[in-house]
Design a protein around this motif. Structure first.
Motif, PDB file in Angstrom:
ATOM      1  N   LEU A  73      64.840  43.066  62.070  1.00 21.97           N
ATOM      2  CA  LEU A  73      65.617  42.991  60.834  1.00 21.97           C
ATOM      3  C   LEU A  73      64.690  43.141  59.630  1.00 21.97           C
ATOM      4  CD1 LEU A  73      68.112  40.094  61.625  1.00 21.97           C
ATOM      5  CD2 LEU A  73      68.649  42.543  61.414  1.00 21.97           C
ATOM      6  N   ILE A  74      65.118  43.883  58.643  1.00 24.85           N
ATOM      7  CA  ILE A  74      64.277  44.235  57.500  1.00 24.85           C
ATOM      8  C   ILE A  74      63.670  43.008  56.829  1.00 24.85           C
ATOM      9  CG2 ILE A  74      64.321  45.300  55.201  1.00 24.85           C
ATOM     10  CD1 ILE A  74      66.534  47.201  56.557  1.00 24.85           C
ATOM     11  N   GLU A  75      64.455  41.958  56.680  1.00 21.94           N
ATOM     12  CA  GLU A  75      63.944  40.767  55.990  1.00 21.94           C
ATOM     13  C   GLU A  75      62.861  40.033  56.790  1.00 21.94           C
ATOM     14  OE1 GLU A  75      68.135  39.606  57.575  1.00 21.94           O
ATOM     15  OE2 GLU A  75      67.110  41.420  56.910  1.00 21.94           O
ATOM     16  N   PHE A  76      62.694  40.383  58.067  1.00 25.21           N
ATOM     17  CA  PHE A  76      61.669  39.759  58.906  1.00 25.21           C
ATOM     18  C   PHE A  76      60.522  40.715  59.229  1.00 25.21           C
ATOM     19  CE2 PHE A  76      65.429  37.169  59.687  1.00 25.21           C
ATOM     20  CZ  PHE A  76      64.909  35.894  59.556  1.00 25.21           C
ATOM     21  N   GLN A  77      60.568  41.948  58.722  1.00 24.84           N
ATOM     22  CA  GLN A  77      59.500  42.910  58.978  1.00 24.84           C
ATOM     23  C   GLN A  77      58.246  42.495  58.219  1.00 24.84           C
ATOM     24  OE1 GLN A  77      60.923  46.910  58.246  1.00 24.84           O
ATOM     25  NE2 GLN A  77      62.472  46.749  59.852  1.00 24.84           N
ATOM     26  N   GLY A  78      57.096  42.802  58.814  1.00 24.35           N
ATOM     27  CA  GLY A  78      55.819  42.504  58.179  1.00 24.35           C
ATOM     28  C   GLY A  78      55.355  41.067  58.378  1.00 24.35           C
ATOM     29  N   LEU A  79      56.096  40.293  59.174  1.00 25.77           N
ATOM     30  CA  LEU A  79      55.742  38.893  59.410  1.00 25.77           C
ATOM     31  C   LEU A  79      55.163  38.655  60.802  1.00 25.77           C
ATOM     32  CD1 LEU A  79      58.895  37.234  57.762  1.00 25.77           C
ATOM     33  CD2 LEU A  79      56.633  37.614  56.745  1.00 25.77           C
TER      34      LEU A  79
END
Length: 141
Positions: A73-79
């Motif tokens: 999900l976009i809001e969890f990308q990069g984490l």
């Protein structure tokens, strides 16, 4: 600050559809993100606080696995959640004696896959207006 421990578990193909659609092909129909052989594949989800946030689907042929529809999900990308999921899957298939893992990677994501020792295996190709390249990793089991 509370530590969030993600959980990875096998899920059904239907549980992958919403994330596939939202992340990969939001302008297409839900039917578009379903794959003809979804029912014969294994699907895994990464859950945070009971919510599925990252998914991957594994398609086995002979002693090789292609992973498809890997999305977070976009809001969890990069984490780091996609990294956790893919590392877990690589460990799992190595234990199963799989000799090769591969995917059709969107060109802009190929650097991400290189972190997992996946190497470019083909020239780029286009599908539905998007540039892809095959990336793979061989295992010596």
């Amino acid at each position: 600050m509370e530590t969030i421990t993600p959980k990875i578990k096998q899920i059904t193909s239907n549980e992958t559809i919403a994330i596939r659609h939202k992340v990969m092909w939001p302008n297409m129909s839900l039917e578009y993100v379903k794959l003809p052989n979804d029912e014969s594949a294994r699907h895994f989800g990464l859950f945070v606080n009971g919510e599925i946030i990252s998914i991957i689907s594994l398609f086995k042929e002979k002693n090789e696995i292609q992973f498809r529809k890997f999305a977070t999900l976009i809001e969890f990308q990069g984490l780091g959640y996609g990294t956790i999921l893919l590392k877990n899957i690589i460990d799992l298939i190595k234990k199963e004696g799989i000799t090769k893992l591969w995917c059709n990677a969107r060109i802009e994501k190929s650097k991400f896959y290189e972190k997992f020792n996946l190497k470019l295996a083909s020239e780029k190709f286009k599908k539905d207006g998007i540039d892809y390249v095959v990336m793979e990793q061989q295992f010596n089991n």
